[in-house]
Write an enzyme that holds these catalytic residues in place. Sequence first.
Site, PDB file in Angstrom:
ATOM      1  N   LYS A  23      37.528 108.256  28.029  1.00  0.00           N
ATOM      2  CA  LYS A  23      36.365 107.480  27.585  1.00  0.00           C
ATOM      3  C   LYS A  23      35.227 108.394  27.121  1.00  0.00           C
ATOM      4  O   LYS A  23      34.631 108.193  26.070  1.00  0.00           O
ATOM      5  CB  LYS A  23      35.880 106.600  28.742  1.00  0.00           C
ATOM      6  CG  LYS A  23      34.486 106.031  28.555  1.00  0.00           C
ATOM      7  CD  LYS A  23      34.032 105.288  29.802  1.00  0.00           C
ATOM      8  CE  LYS A  23      32.654 104.695  29.605  1.00  0.00           C
ATOM      9  NZ  LYS A  23      31.561 105.588  29.993  1.00  0.00           N
ATOM     10  N   ASP A 122      24.915 102.537  32.987  1.00  0.00           N
ATOM     11  CA  ASP A 122      25.050 102.499  34.443  1.00  0.00           C
ATOM     12  C   ASP A 122      23.735 102.594  35.186  1.00  0.00           C
ATOM     13  O   ASP A 122      22.817 103.281  34.774  1.00  0.00           O
ATOM     14  CB  ASP A 122      25.902 103.694  34.906  1.00  0.00           C
ATOM     15  CG  ASP A 122      27.370 103.399  34.807  1.00  0.00           C
ATOM     16  OD1 ASP A 122      27.698 102.215  34.671  1.00  0.00           O
ATOM     17  OD2 ASP A 122      28.164 104.335  34.883  1.00  0.00           O
TER      18      ASP A 122
END
Length: 437
Positions: A23, A122
């Site tokens: 990712k 996040d």
Amino acid sequence: MSSAFEVRGGNRLKGEIIPQGAKNEALQIISAVMLTPEKVTIHNIPDIVDVNLLIELLGDAGVKINRISRDKCEFQADNIDQAYLQSADFKKKSGRLRGSVMIAGPLLARFGKALIPKPGGDKIGRRRLDTHIIGFEKLGARFVYDSDDNYFRLEAAAGGLQGTYMLLDEPSVTGTANIVMAAVLAKGVTTIYNAACEPYLQQLCKMLNSMGARISGVGSNLLTIEGVTSLGGCEHTMLPDMIEIGSFIGLAAMTQSEITIKNAGVESLGIIPDKFRSLGIQLEIRGNDIYIPSQESYEIQTFLDGSILTISDHPWPGFTPDLLSIVLVVATQAKGSVMIHQKMFESRLFFVDKLIDMGAQIVLCDPHRAVVIGLGRQHQLRGITMSSPDIRAGVSLLIAALSAEGKSTIQNIDQIDRGYQYIDERLRNLGADIRRI
């Protein structure tokens, strides 16, 4: 309403699993296609939300996209819509996606201007963009913060970006990548000291060099970039995701499973296999695969003088912070104790309350440190209902649930989907009892 995973723990898993493409590499590599008008073909793309959103954003900006399969895609940025890149729609879409900051370097290098949204993503503490912006300023870009819009506007000086020497305030992976992408088309030589040297960044530099860039020092913390006037197309294959690989090693140990991780890119894993071995986990490297035998128990090693083991994160080639939450979970069922020291982010350990609710013995010393007292399988964790605060904690909780007795429900799994493709389906193929509700 967002979906949840319902997990019934206690199954021993068995079989082979192939890790997805990385990712963190994908977000950089896909942004780099903006540096050339020629065709770029990328293989081993992870089919996950964050990456698909970035591909969609590039398509909206005029990049021609031919998605040959879910993991292979052709890009051609020969007709970029400059107006779109300043539009309200672009601001809205790019603001939803942390990775969108990575297109700033290529846009600044090729077109002399870029917008950067204030970061989302996040909830793991401060994630500043200072390294990126200071780097661009050193290359001669001017930047203005637009407080009404929550945006940074960057513009290169009239003569374009100019190479220079810079010492980064921290070896930020995304910061280094963004500055490298800007510097490859700058005039003259750029030297970046205290550069990040993660495998993802090495991959980006190899790709750029195959497009005609001149970057030396790849793999070290001192990069030298001789600017070129233009870049061509290329083909690039991404590494397997080392965070997934670490997650699967931890999963195998926690659930007493026999798992083979295929095509694990073992030469790029650095210290990761050894950190899991220090928890007492047996694993064998077989060619490019990792075989983890079923183990009844595993015992945490101590330091040579007998003192308690500490596992802490550190920029590459140290241990990646993304795997500390996995190590913490796996330690709960080991024999012995370990101190987990999360230096790089201050809120990554805030999921331990859920593990304590499941019956784990953990002392959270402060936002950065937790002591795990391994239960040595004397007491199984018990299933509970919980919610995932960030991508890596989500998978750690999933591993805990798969080893626990009874049923667990994990809510907010959009966080897990952002980083792990078809994780439920792939784990079911190994014998896990997991369903999406």
